[in-house]
Design a protein around this motif. Structure first.
Motif, PDB file in Angstrom:
ATOM      1  N   GLU A  62       0.864  -1.180   0.000  1.00  0.00           N
ATOM      2  CA  GLU A  62       0.000   0.000   0.000  1.00  0.00           C
ATOM      3  C   GLU A  62       0.900   1.230   0.000  1.00  0.00           C
ATOM      4  OE1 GLU A  62      -3.744   1.813   2.620  1.00  0.00           O
ATOM      5  OE2 GLU A  62      -2.450   0.240   3.447  1.00  0.00           O
ATOM      6  N   SER A  63       0.728   2.097  -0.998  1.00  0.00           N
ATOM      7  CA  SER A  63       1.630   3.230  -1.168  1.00  0.00           C
ATOM      8  C   SER A  63       0.979   4.528  -0.726  1.00  0.00           C
ATOM      9  CB  SER A  63       2.053   3.361  -2.641  1.00  0.00           C
ATOM     10  OG  SER A  63       2.778   2.221  -3.044  1.00  0.00           O
ATOM     11  N   PHE A  64       1.782   5.353  -0.037  1.00  0.00           N
ATOM     12  CA  PHE A  64       1.377   6.694   0.347  1.00  0.00           C
ATOM     13  C   PHE A  64       2.324   7.686  -0.321  1.00  0.00           C
ATOM     14  CE2 PHE A  64      -0.186   3.857   3.582  1.00  0.00           C
ATOM     15  CZ  PHE A  64      -1.488   4.299   3.767  1.00  0.00           C
ATOM     16  N   LEU A  65       2.317   8.918   0.109  1.00  0.00           N
ATOM     17  CA  LEU A  65       3.122   9.927  -0.571  1.00  0.00           C
ATOM     18  C   LEU A  65       4.608   9.599  -0.553  1.00  0.00           C
ATOM     19  CD1 LEU A  65       1.356  13.230   0.582  1.00  0.00           C
ATOM     20  CD2 LEU A  65       1.317  12.177  -1.693  1.00  0.00           C
ATOM     21  N   PHE A  66       5.136   9.311   0.611  1.00  0.00           N
ATOM     22  CA  PHE A  66       6.578   9.147   0.723  1.00  0.00           C
ATOM     23  C   PHE A  66       6.999   7.781   1.261  1.00  0.00           C
ATOM     24  CE2 PHE A  66       5.662  13.696   1.298  1.00  0.00           C
ATOM     25  CZ  PHE A  66       6.340  14.203   0.194  1.00  0.00           C
ATOM     26  N   TYR A  67       6.056   6.874   1.434  1.00  0.00           N
ATOM     27  CA  TYR A  67       6.439   5.560   1.932  1.00  0.00           C
ATOM     28  C   TYR A  67       5.402   4.528   1.513  1.00  0.00           C
ATOM     29  CZ  TYR A  67       2.925   6.190   5.615  1.00  0.00           C
ATOM     30  OH  TYR A  67       1.753   6.394   6.297  1.00  0.00           O
ATOM     31  N   ALA A  68       5.786   3.269   1.660  1.00  0.00           N
ATOM     32  CA  ALA A  68       4.894   2.155   1.328  1.00  0.00           C
ATOM     33  C   ALA A  68       4.844   1.206   2.519  1.00  0.00           C
ATOM     34  CB  ALA A  68       5.392   1.421   0.083  1.00  0.00           C
ATOM     35  N   PHE A 124      -1.454  -5.471   2.648  1.00  0.00           N
ATOM     36  CA  PHE A 124      -2.358  -6.363   1.922  1.00  0.00           C
ATOM     37  C   PHE A 124      -1.887  -7.808   2.070  1.00  0.00           C
ATOM     38  CE2 PHE A 124      -2.625  -2.379  -0.813  1.00  0.00           C
ATOM     39  CZ  PHE A 124      -3.731  -1.887  -0.128  1.00  0.00           C
ATOM     40  N   ASP A 125      -1.039  -8.275   1.145  1.00  0.00           N
ATOM     41  CA  ASP A 125      -0.406  -9.596   1.280  1.00  0.00           C
ATOM     42  C   ASP A 125       1.030  -9.360   1.734  1.00  0.00           C
ATOM     43  OD1 ASP A 125      -2.775 -10.394   0.149  1.00  0.00           O
ATOM     44  OD2 ASP A 125      -1.915 -10.899  -1.800  1.00  0.00           O
ATOM     45  N   TYR A 126       1.521 -10.196   2.637  1.00  0.00           N
ATOM     46  CA  TYR A 126       2.896  -9.993   3.107  1.00  0.00           C
ATOM     47  C   TYR A 126       3.469 -11.270   3.710  1.00  0.00           C
ATOM     48  CZ  TYR A 126       0.682  -9.509   7.744  1.00  0.00           C
ATOM     49  OH  TYR A 126      -0.049  -9.723   8.888  1.00  0.00           O
ATOM     50  N   VAL A 127       4.794 -11.310   3.743  1.00  0.00           N
ATOM     51  CA  VAL A 127       5.551 -12.329   4.476  1.00  0.00           C
ATOM     52  C   VAL A 127       6.210 -11.625   5.652  1.00  0.00           C
ATOM     53  CG1 VAL A 127       7.603 -13.795   4.441  1.00  0.00           C
ATOM     54  CG2 VAL A 127       5.963 -13.901   2.554  1.00  0.00           C
ATOM     55  N   VAL A 139      12.233 -14.029  14.443  1.00  0.00           N
ATOM     56  CA  VAL A 139      13.302 -14.788  15.077  1.00  0.00           C
ATOM     57  C   VAL A 139      12.972 -14.847  16.560  1.00  0.00           C
ATOM     58  CG1 VAL A 139      15.758 -14.898  15.601  1.00  0.00           C
ATOM     59  CG2 VAL A 139      14.991 -14.089  13.374  1.00  0.00           C
ATOM     60  N   GLY A 140      12.737 -16.056  17.072  1.00  0.00           N
ATOM     61  CA  GLY A 140      12.176 -16.166  18.414  1.00  0.00           C
ATOM     62  C   GLY A 140      10.789 -15.569  18.393  1.00  0.00           C
ATOM     63  N   ASP A 141      10.523 -14.581  19.251  1.00  0.00           N
ATOM     64  CA  ASP A 141       9.201 -13.933  19.258  1.00  0.00           C
ATOM     65  C   ASP A 141       9.275 -12.492  18.752  1.00  0.00           C
ATOM     66  OD1 ASP A 141      10.602 -12.838  21.323  1.00  0.00           O
ATOM     67  OD2 ASP A 141       9.066 -13.157  22.861  1.00  0.00           O
ATOM     68  N   ARG A 142      10.382 -12.133  18.091  1.00  0.00           N
ATOM     69  CA  ARG A 142      10.539 -10.758  17.600  1.00  0.00           C
ATOM     70  C   ARG A 142      10.419 -10.708  16.086  1.00  0.00           C
ATOM     71  NH1 ARG A 142      15.834  -8.071  19.558  1.00  0.00           N
ATOM     72  NH2 ARG A 142      14.819  -6.319  18.489  1.00  0.00           N
ATOM     73  N   SER A 143       9.612  -9.773  15.615  1.00  0.00           N
ATOM     74  CA  SER A 143       9.453  -9.594  14.171  1.00  0.00           C
ATOM     75  C   SER A 143      10.673  -8.897  13.587  1.00  0.00           C
ATOM     76  CB  SER A 143       8.205  -8.763  13.873  1.00  0.00           C
ATOM     77  OG  SER A 143       8.112  -8.507  12.483  1.00  0.00           O
ATOM     78  N   ARG A 144      11.154  -9.412  12.440  1.00  0.00           N
ATOM     79  CA  ARG A 144      12.291  -8.819  11.752  1.00  0.00           C
ATOM     80  C   ARG A 144      11.871  -8.121  10.468  1.00  0.00           C
ATOM     81  NH1 ARG A 144      15.268  -8.355  16.033  1.00  0.00           N
ATOM     82  NH2 ARG A 144      15.665 -10.358  17.048  1.00  0.00           N
ATOM     83  N   GLY A 145      10.565  -7.943  10.277  1.00  0.00           N
ATOM     84  CA  GLY A 145      10.112  -7.170   9.135  1.00  0.00           C
ATOM     85  C   GLY A 145       9.037  -7.867   8.322  1.00  0.00           C
ATOM     86  N   ARG A 146       8.242  -7.045   7.631  1.00  0.00           N
ATOM     87  CA  ARG A 146       7.258  -7.541   6.664  1.00  0.00           C
ATOM     88  C   ARG A 146       7.761  -7.229   5.261  1.00  0.00           C
ATOM     89  NH1 ARG A 146       1.167  -5.855   8.736  1.00  0.00           N
ATOM     90  NH2 ARG A 146       1.160  -7.095  10.671  1.00  0.00           N
ATOM     91  N   PHE A 147       7.469  -8.147   4.337  1.00  0.00           N
ATOM     92  CA  PHE A 147       7.964  -8.010   2.974  1.00  0.00           C
ATOM     93  C   PHE A 147       6.823  -8.308   2.003  1.00  0.00           C
ATOM     94  CE2 PHE A 147      11.296  -9.264   5.838  1.00  0.00           C
ATOM     95  CZ  PHE A 147      12.303  -8.355   5.563  1.00  0.00           C
ATOM     96  N   CYS A 148       6.781  -7.549   0.896  1.00  0.00           N
ATOM     97  CA  CYS A 148       5.724  -7.741  -0.100  1.00  0.00           C
ATOM     98  C   CYS A 148       6.221  -7.254  -1.444  1.00  0.00           C
ATOM     99  CB  CYS A 148       4.437  -7.024   0.329  1.00  0.00           C
ATOM    100  SG  CYS A 148       4.645  -5.251   0.620  1.00  0.00           S
TER     101      CYS A 148
END
Length: 281
Positions: A72-78, A82-85, A89-98
């Protein structure tokens, strides 16, 4: 009544079949994993979680293909809403990717979770990732053992300090017919006498056939075979040296992992947007 009952059973079976490859525990030491239907379009409204247990080893995950719905895109960032991976690592999120922003390779000593979430609209081909869990037997480890992993690093007891006297240790690598490669990267044992042969020594067996007997700094050559391999270490009661270190690999072919479904209640809170750098934890 019977028709209605059979209809419910069939629908349940179909539903189970659609979800049976959506997540699960990856209990093998290495493999390739594909999103449902890959390389065709994945289904809508998925929430899959693949878990790779570390089991005291080091996990490496690397994506080879990646193409899901754009962010989902906005003016200066995305933002991947919607769909993502999502990689945890353990119980900490290392990022979403799409989109086609390939997730970076990750190496960790904790369990790694790969979560795949889709909405009800646009789909894509999905993704493919490979993983490997590597174990290293540290110095002071067992005096011989059966090596069951497809890859490993083994050291003699006490390495890199001196090994003990009066040892008789055997490490066995069972390849199951697949190719085994054995490579020594360090080797220092007590030297043999001019007439008496080796005092402390390593014997290597290719199946039932002995490859050679080695001592001093006479490093054994790399061995490649489809038979079982045995590495035998024998020491006497006198001088001790640092010992050895070797790598082994069993060339088990990569295969599509199709685990049984597993329910999970893990719902990680928060996530950072993915970067292009490798993670090491």
């Amino acid at each position: 009544m019977w028709f209605a009952f059979l209809g419910v059973v069939c629908l349940a079976a179909v539903a189970s079949g659609e979800q049976q490859y959506c997540g699960g525990n990856l209990v093998g030491h290495a493999g390739d994993v594909f999103s449902p239907n890959f390389p065709n379009e994945y289904d809508a409204n998925l929430d899959c979680m693949w878990t790779i247990p570390a089991r005291g080893g080091v996990i490496t995950v690397a994506f080879k293909n990646f193409s899901i719905e754009e962010p989902e895109s906005f003016l200066f960032y995305a933002r991947c809403n919607f769909d993502y991976v999502e990689i945890l690592v353990g119980d900490r999120s290392r990022g979403r990717f799409c989109g086609t922003d390939m997730p970076p390779a990750i190496t960790a000593t904790q369990d790694i979770h790969i979560r795949f979430v889709t909405d009800e609209l646009i789909s894509g081909p999905g993704f493919q990732f490979s993983y490997i869990v590597q174990h290293e037997l540290a110095g002071g480890g067992p005096c011989g053992t059966h090596l069951h992993d497809s890859y490993g690093v083994v050291t003699s007891p006490g390495y890199p300090d001196s090994y003990q006297s009066n040892m008789d240790c055997t490490w066995t690598i069972h390849g199951g017919g697949y190719e085994i490669t054995l490579t020594f990267t360090d080797f220092v044992l007590e030297n043999g006498g001019y007439y008496s042969g080796c005092y402390d020594y390593v014997e290597i067996y290719d199946g039932r056939e002995i490859v050679g007997t080695y001592c001093g700094t006479d490093t054994p050559p790399t061995l490649t075979t489809t038979k079982d391999v045995r590495i035998k270490m024998v020491t006497d009661s006198s001088l001790q040296r640092p010992g050895f270190r070797f790598h082994y690999r069993v060339a088990v072919p990569s295969s599509t992992f199709k685990p049984e479904p597993e329910k999970t209640t893990m719902k990680p809170e928060g996530s950072g947007e993915g970067s292009g750098d490798d993670f090491i934890f």
